[in-house]
Scaffold this active site. Structure first.
Site, PDB file in Angstrom:
ATOM      1  N   PHE A 136       0.869  -1.176   0.000  1.00  0.00           N
ATOM      2  CA  PHE A 136       0.000   0.000   0.000  1.00  0.00           C
ATOM      3  C   PHE A 136       0.906   1.226   0.000  1.00  0.00           C
ATOM      4  CE2 PHE A 136      -2.319   3.569   1.666  1.00  0.00           C
ATOM      5  CZ  PHE A 136      -3.507   3.502   0.957  1.00  0.00           C
ATOM      6  N   ASP A 172       9.625   2.984   1.610  1.00  0.00           N
ATOM      7  CA  ASP A 172       8.413   3.743   1.941  1.00  0.00           C
ATOM      8  C   ASP A 172       8.214   3.640   3.452  1.00  0.00           C
ATOM      9  OD1 ASP A 172       5.849   4.621   2.511  1.00  0.00           O
ATOM     10  OD2 ASP A 172       4.932   3.711   0.747  1.00  0.00           O
ATOM     11  N   LYS A 205       2.993  11.407   6.803  1.00  0.00           N
ATOM     12  CA  LYS A 205       2.191  11.224   8.013  1.00  0.00           C
ATOM     13  C   LYS A 205       2.772  11.928   9.231  1.00  0.00           C
ATOM     14  CE  LYS A 205      -0.214   7.110   6.371  1.00  0.00           C
ATOM     15  NZ  LYS A 205      -1.395   7.834   5.898  1.00  0.00           N
TER      16      LYS A 205
END
Length: 394
Positions: free
Chosen positions: A134, A219, A248
């Site tokens: 994801f 990531d 984030k």
């Protein structure tokens, strides 16, 4: 809730709670009920709701200047880039806003590096990714997703990606060829259920990419910045990738901030006008990001995630003999919990926990994810784990 659902596109299916305020690890709904947030905005709220240091940094910047665009310099940009590069042990930073933007930026970076530095023939660049990944929801990114919900009805997709099983080093080795410019991986797959790869996998990918002249892009949007007990999840295997993709928690739960961080050789391939963002690296984002970096430099939050994480995983594993839980995965204050399917779907379990004052998020099947803010106290964590045990063993 009814009003929100009447006027917003149905691309989310939120739990039936309407949050009105938050402080630390707790939120309060519009009717005054309090809930312990065990999701932390998918790690965007690593430092909790309304962290006083971050709110103060944002308020101070709001009184000065919030946006200039990159058409002009501003006085927070250079410091933010320099300090983020230093935290990562890198040389250059390309700031963006969201995680998906940062991943798209990393893809463009890898391709341009492949053509300009590695010498891959034009239009032939390939990037190897892992199944069950994801990395975001843009058209390019969902094109190399293996999740049917993410892919269905959004094609045609961008070519140039090879998907291999996560954790399978032999498959990775077979997939990397002369036209491969990068391997893009999550050190821990969050949305897949907090999947930790086999020991030695990340180190093996690092060796393979170095030997074959391929970029290793990590990531760390969910796993980075303290979540796993280290600044970066790659550190658990002593790995330093060529490129970090961050987001984030970098915005402290205040504003969206993301970045690609790498060497001068890699990010230096860009020329003015080839990539950009109106809001990327804006003064407000940099001010908040600088405070996040200052907090991370103390090591306090990484240490909290490590010590409380041991406690979290120990108590979660104690549920396995009860039959209510079949597996527990993760690192630090991050766990994927496979609940016995006999107890219901992940959604149903999340709704039962909500009724008991806990906010968690389900993922595939009967799996739920736990990722409390790193500021959570041990007492609050124990309260949450007791509620979880009571709910699952009732």
């Amino acid at each position: 809730m009814a009003t929100a659902e009447a006027h917003s596109a149905p691309n989310y299916h939120p739990l039936p709670v309407v949050v009105a305020s938050g402080e630390g690890a707790w939120v309060t709904d519009v009717e005054g009920r309090r809930y312990l947030d065990m999701l932390a905005g998918y790690s965007a709220l690593n430092f909790g709701h309304g962290n006083p240091r971050l709110i103060a940094a944002a308020k101070a910047q709001l009184d000065r200047v919030t946006l200039t665009s990159r058409a002009f310099h501003h006085d927070r940009f250079a410091a933010f880039c320099a300090e983020l590069a230093e935290l990562c042990g890198m040389e250059m930073v390309l700031p963006m806003n969201t995680g998906a933007e940062a991943v798209e930026t990393a893809v463009k970076t890898a391709r341009k590096w492949g053509y300009k530095v590695k010498g891959v023939p034009d239009g032939k660049a390939r990037i190897v990714v892992a199944a069950d990944n994801f990395h975001g929801r843009t058209t390019t990114i969902v094109g190399f997703s293996t999740d049917p919900d993410a892919r269905a009805d959004f094609g045609p997709f961008t070519p140039g990606f090879t998907v291999v099983p996560y954790g399978d080093l032999a498959a990775m080795e077979a997939a990397v060829d002369r036209d491969t410019v990068a391997v893009l991986l999550e050190p821990i797959q969050g949305e897949a259920g907090v999947l930790v790869p086999p020991p030695g996998y990340l180190a093996g990918v690092r060796r393979l990419t170095a030997e074959r002249g391929v970029l290793f892009i990590a990531d760390e949007i969910q796993s980075g910045l303290g979540r796993t007990g280290r600044t970066f999840a790659c550190e658990h295997e002593g790995v330093v990738p060529d490129v970090y993709v961050l987001g984030k928690a970098l915005g402290g739960g205040v504003v969206p901030v993301s970045a690609v961080v790498s060497s001068r050789e890699v990010l230096g391939v860009f020329r003015p006008g080839e990539h950009g963002s109106t809001f990327g690296g804006n003064p407000l984002a940099c001010a908040v990001g600088l405070e996040v970096l200052a907090m991370l430099r103390t090591g306090e939050y990484q240490a909290r995630a490590a010590s409380l994480g041991e406690h979290l995983h120990g108590r979660l594993r104690s549920l396995i003999p009860t039959g209510s839980v079949t597996a527990v995965r993760g690192r630090g204050l991050w766990a994927g919990v496979d609940v016995s399917p006999a107890l219901g779907t992940g959604r149903a379990i999340s709704e039962r926990l909500l009724a008991g004052g806990l906010l968690v998020k389900d993922t595939h099947g009967s799996t739920i994810r736990l990722a409390p803010p790193l500021v959570i106290t041990e007492e609050d964590l124990d309260w949450a784990l007791t509620r979880l045990r009571e709910t699952l063993t009732a």
